[in-house]
Design a protein around this motif. Sequence first.
Motif, short mmCIF file in Angstrom:
data_model
loop_
_atom_site.label_atom_id
_atom_site.label_comp_id
_atom_site.label_asym_id
_atom_site.label_seq_id
_atom_site.Cartn_x
_atom_site.Cartn_y
_atom_site.Cartn_z
N UNK A 128 22.16 63.28 -62.68
CA UNK A 128 23.58 63.55 -62.56
C UNK A 128 24.36 62.76 -63.59
N UNK A 129 25.57 63.18 -63.85
CA UNK A 129 26.42 62.49 -64.82
C UNK A 129 26.92 61.15 -64.27
N UNK A 130 27.03 61.05 -62.93
CA UNK A 130 27.42 59.81 -62.28
C UNK A 130 26.34 59.42 -61.28
N UNK A 131 26.37 58.17 -60.84
CA UNK A 131 25.41 57.74 -59.82
C UNK A 131 25.56 58.58 -58.56
N UNK A 132 26.81 58.80 -58.16
CA UNK A 132 27.07 59.55 -56.94
C UNK A 132 26.53 60.98 -57.04
N UNK A 133 26.74 61.61 -58.19
CA UNK A 133 26.23 62.97 -58.39
C UNK A 133 24.71 62.97 -58.36
N UNK A 134 24.09 61.99 -59.00
CA UNK A 134 22.63 61.91 -59.01
C UNK A 134 22.09 61.74 -57.60
N UNK A 135 22.73 60.89 -56.79
CA UNK A 135 22.26 60.68 -55.42
C UNK A 135 22.46 61.93 -54.57
N UNK A 136 23.54 62.63 -54.77
CA UNK A 136 23.76 63.89 -54.05
C UNK A 136 22.68 64.90 -54.45
N UNK A 137 22.38 64.97 -55.74
CA UNK A 137 21.38 65.92 -56.23
C UNK A 137 19.98 65.60 -55.72
N UNK A 138 19.63 64.30 -55.60
CA UNK A 138 18.29 63.97 -55.13
C UNK A 138 18.15 64.31 -53.65
N UNK A 139 19.23 64.24 -52.90
CA UNK A 139 19.15 64.65 -51.49
C UNK A 139 18.74 66.13 -51.40
N UNK A 140 19.36 66.95 -52.24
CA UNK A 140 18.99 68.38 -52.27
C UNK A 140 17.55 68.56 -52.73
N UNK A 141 17.15 67.79 -53.74
CA UNK A 141 15.78 67.89 -54.27
C UNK A 141 14.76 67.46 -53.22
N UNK A 142 15.06 66.40 -52.47
CA UNK A 142 14.15 65.93 -51.43
C UNK A 142 13.96 67.03 -50.38
N UNK A 143 15.04 67.64 -49.95
CA UNK A 143 14.95 68.72 -48.96
C UNK A 143 14.07 69.85 -49.48
N UNK A 144 14.30 70.25 -50.72
CA UNK A 144 13.51 71.34 -51.31
C UNK A 144 12.04 70.95 -51.46
N UNK A 145 11.78 69.74 -51.93
CA UNK A 145 10.39 69.30 -52.13
C UNK A 145 9.64 69.23 -50.81
N UNK A 146 10.30 68.71 -49.78
CA UNK A 146 9.64 68.63 -48.47
C UNK A 146 9.36 70.02 -47.93
N UNK A 147 10.27 70.94 -48.11
CA UNK A 147 10.05 72.32 -47.65
C UNK A 147 8.85 72.93 -48.37
N UNK A 148 8.77 72.78 -49.67
CA UNK A 148 7.64 73.34 -50.43
C UNK A 148 6.34 72.68 -50.03
#
Length: 68
Positions: free
Chosen positions: A29-49
């Motif tokens: 992400x461009x900011x720390x906050x954006x990066x942390x928000x994006x990893x939450x989405x990535x974690x959800x997707x990775x766990x589902x897969x």
Amino acid sequence: MKLTVTLDRDEDGVWVVECPSIPGCVSQGQTREEALENIRDAITACIQVRSERGLPLTIETYQVEVMA
């Protein structure tokens, strides 16, 4: 589920975030906050897969501090 993530800045100033206990789970992400928000989405997707493929949801990792 509570997971540890790492945050680093790359040479272009983009924040790169990784979840070491889920192999390949990386976002940015461009900011720390954006990066942390994006990893939450990535974690959800990775766990589902991983669940769909019958893989362990996470792997065992350790966080250790060392003096250098």
